[in-house]
Design a protein around this motif. Sequence first.
Motif, mmCIF file in Angstrom:
data_model
loop_
_atom_site.group_PDB
_atom_site.id
_atom_site.type_symbol
_atom_site.label_atom_id
_atom_site.label_comp_id
_atom_site.label_asym_id
_atom_site.label_seq_id
_atom_site.Cartn_x
_atom_site.Cartn_y
_atom_site.Cartn_z
ATOM 1 N N GLY A 35 26.642 3.007 -0.146
ATOM 2 C CA GLY A 35 26.029 4.148 -0.808
ATOM 3 C C GLY A 35 26.629 4.510 -2.099
ATOM 4 N N ARG A 50 20.081 2.435 -0.850
ATOM 5 C CA ARG A 50 20.711 1.715 0.368
ATOM 6 C C ARG A 50 19.969 0.896 1.426
ATOM 7 N N TRP A 52 19.929 -2.910 0.900
ATOM 8 C CA TRP A 52 20.916 -4.032 0.619
ATOM 9 C C TRP A 52 20.843 -5.379 1.296
#
Length: 499
Positions: free
Chosen positions: A219, A228, A231
């Motif tokens: 984060g 996020r 990812w």
Amino acid sequence: MFRAESVVPVRMSRVAVVAPEPALRETLVRIAEAGCVEIDLAVDGGPAVRGPAASRLQRLRAGPGPAVLSAAPPDLDALEREGRADLLAGEAQLEERLGGAVRHGAVAALAGWCPEAEMEATAARIAGAGGALVPLPTPRGVDPPTLLTGVAEGPPDHRPRTVLRSFTPLVTTYGTVPYADLDPTLPAGIAYVVMFGLMFGDAGHGLLLLALALVLRAGRPRRAAALRPLWPFVAAAGLASALAGLAYGEFFGPTGVLPVLWLAPLDEPTRLLTAAVGLGAVLLALAYGAGIVNRLREGGPAAALYATSGVAGAAVYLGLAALAGSVWLGQAVYGVVGAAVVAVGLAFAGVGAYAGTAGGAGGAVQTGVQLFDAVVRIGSNVVSFARLAAFGLTHAALGAIVWDGTTSLAGRGPAGVAVATLVFLLGNALAFALEALVAGVQALRLEFYELFSRLFETEGRPFSPWRPPVQHLTGPAGGTGASEARATTGRGPVRKEEA
């Protein structure tokens, strides 16, 4: 574990929300809390009926804003005095849906769509208010809305895998997958990261992308918190780049840290070019296979047979591949077979193209132009994958320039070492930023124009469930002086705020 459901959009069911008139509001509030039902709005071509909340909202401000739905009927005059545009917007949405209900005696009903996996839980939720969720037959000629598996939300056993969810923007950026089609999210994500890795092949740069993915997962930075969920996508691209770097022997350029396991791009560009075009040919063949399945699911055997993105187009593609193979291998028999397959494919494609024209000589000319364009496109699409090698060579060349500059400066004493270090760091930072951007854009371009153009011929309609946050006041029901409120959706508490 792989599930068959991940290769098709989420299965939808046509439903009716039925409730006694006095319980209709609470039933709709619970539908909003569930957050998984798309309610049909009344469309009759006439002017919209403006309810009390909508009128107050118009007086309060122009333009739409975020909506919050009050669990209990609020005091609309008090909301207007206090400037609660969010609650008025929620009530206006509720009025719109109440106005679209079909009433028979004391019972009201609204039609909509709900994911099949959410039917039981949603029915149980609204049963407490006296409502019911009734399955209906799908109307003929109406396609259900599309919800991709990577976008779906729900109980833990129905939530999409993190990797699948991170790949979903690749597909949704292109458009909405038709409900009848396959969901290409997972194979599209794999193809993208492989192509990206070939163009961004450097083990050092790949490891930097992996580190960036871990930072996003934590984060950080806070301004990038919205990224996020992506990812795993960044991590997969970094892993593909690192593996390609191992194959190329590249670690922040040709530093000699890694041995060449496959080929050095600058030493064997022709071999790299051949591999890139070969990979493109395989990806196009897979795209044609998925296109055939989509045409079959959309329009049946005839659509699959005659479409240039179906069997006819695939036959032309395979025939041209056989012709190219005959030239490459010097085997005339491949050329004869390839020419025959191309002729058959063009014949079927011509029948399908001519059926879509007005007929006559004009239709024949139009069909001929379309067939010529199809053949040219196949050739240009295959050659287009040469950019995988071209940008892979560019990345390797930039790394070599930075490394040559570093080594030439390092032998000039302490000052030269300091300058060489600066050149190495800044050069790699510049190469990383430029090549990551270029490789990302080029992989996306190949995905959209060469692959997705064969998968999709139409566009679907996205699933849009009604799920404004529902505010439960702890003070008197519907009052505006409550000290605390809790806003929820069907997935649990969202926030606490002062009301």
